[in-house]
Every structure is written in structure tokens, then in C-alpha cells.
Design a protein around this motif. Structure first.
Motif: not given
Length: 224
Positions: A45, A13-14, A26-29, A17, A2, A5, A21
Motif C-alpha cells: 500500500y 468505510r463504504r 485501488t482500495v482495500d478496507d 471505498r 493502492k 482504509i 475507487s
């Protein structure tokens, strides 16, 4: 694995991600420092990609808050600040690595792999071992049975991507993005050609490259 960002540029960021991915993370931002701090402290994380100049709470404050806890999270600062004092401040406050913008996605990926492996037995040389094969990420070198395999950059990248994601099937689209980036493409037959040439080089040394094809889905290396 995990990854969180915390980066205020929505486009970057996009891009991060999508890229991470596609490599199996596994990505959260988030683009907000306060929200990012809450996520870092409450989430599970392993890696954090952290910008310094953020709204609400700055990156150094986030870093200090994390290091006051017992959370084992590896932090890569990703910042446009390229002065020595900025890097020193980040590292002294608990960052594990510091990468300046602009940067290549390939370098960021390799640095994250090194942080993932830090503390494990094979981090000493940043190697990924699989049977008689040894992939050295730092030196961009594949060896089999102690022999160097002379690979082109694209051949190496494909092998690195698959070796780094053992046990996962990666589509030709994901391999294409790893080779060329999010906004370019490498044709499927080009990937096949690179793999075919790499297989021949390995076979000339008396070995078989452990990359298999799952028809209709992509390529994989079985978990070692």
C-alpha cells in the motif's frame, strides 16, 4: 495507487471505498485493527487512512508497528479525536497528516494527493503541471501560460479531478460524484456546461484546455 482504509464505521468505510475507487484508487478496507495491521504489514500500500479508535488493536499501535518496519506508506489519521494532544501524539508517532471528523471528502482527497506527491519535485507548491497549464491544489488555482484562469468552484473541481487522473477516462457519473458527493448527483449536461465555460475562459487567453471526450465513456486528459 493502492489505499488501505482501517475504519470501524461500516457506512463511512463504504463511502470512502466508493469515493476513492471512483477517483481511480485501488482500495482495500477493514473495520478491525488486528486485521488492518496484518494487511498493512503484508500488503503493498502507498496510502493508509487510519482511524484511532478500533477494535482489537488501536490506531496508534498500528502506526507504531508500521513505523518499526521499512515500509514507505503515507499515513493519514482520520479521527473524531480533535484535541491538540491527540493530533500531536499521532504526528509524533509517525502519521503524515491528521484530519478530524466530520470532514469533507474533497479535503480528504486533496490531502491524499499531497501525501502521494510528497518527496517528488512538484510537491513544493502541490502543483500538477500539464504543458502550459499549472494546477495549484493548495490555492485552488489554474494557470495557463502564467495567466490566472478565473474558474467557478465546480469548473475547478472538474479540472482538478481530470488533471489528477491523467491517462484515465472518467465517466460523467464519476465526475458528478466528485462534484456533489456519493448521495447527490450533477446532471451530465451540467458537467458539459461547466466544461464549456471553462474552455471558453482558457481560449480567451489563447490556449486550449487539454480535456478530451471519449464518446460513450467520458472525459480524459492525456498523460503528460
Amino acid at each position: 495507487m493502492k489505499v488501505l482504509i482501517i475504519e470501524d464505521s461500516e457506512s463511512l468505510r463504504r463511502s470512502l471505498r466508493v469515493g476513492l475507487s471512483n477517483l481511480g484508487f485501488t482500495v482495500d478496507d477493514t473495520g478491525d485493527g488486528s486485521e488492518g495491521l496484518t494487511m498493512a504489514l503484508s500488503g503493498d500500500y502507498s496510502l493508509l487512512v487510519l482511524d484511532l479508535m478500533l477494535p482489537s488493536v488501536d490506531g496508534i499501535s498500528i502506526l507504531k508497528a508500521i513505523r518499526r518496519t521499512e515500509k514507505d506508506i503515507r499515513v493519514l489519521i482520520l479521527s473524531a479525536r480533535d484535541l491538540t494532544e491527540d493530533k500531536v501524539e499521532g504526528l509524533l508517532n509517525g502519521a503524515d497528516d491528521y484530519l478530524t471528523k466530520p470532514f469533507s471528502f474533497e479535503e480528504l482527497h486533496v490531502r491524499l494527493l499531497c501525501l502521494m506527491n510528497r518527496g517528488s519535485l512538484n510537491i513544493k507548491n502541490s502543483k500538477i503541471d500539464h504543458g502550459p497549464f499549472s494546477l495549484d491544489i493548495h490555492f485552488k488555482q489554474l494557470k495557463c501560460g502564467g495567466f490566472d484562469v478565473k474558474l467557478t468552484p465546480n469548473e475547478y473541481k472538474i479540472i482538478e479531478c481530470l488533471f489528477s487522473n491523467q491517462g484515465k477516462v472518467l465517466s460523467s457519473e464519476k465526475l458528478s460524484e466528485y462534484l456533489a458527493g456519493q448521495y447527490d448527483a450533477v446532471a451530465k449536461n451540467s458537467i458539459e456546461a461547466h466544461l464549456s465555460t471553462a474552455r471558453k475562459k482558457v481560449k480567451s487567453l489563447g490556449f486550449e484546455l487539454p480535456i478530451q471526450t471519449k464518446r460513450g465513456f467520458g472525459y480524459f486528459v492525456e498523460q503528460n
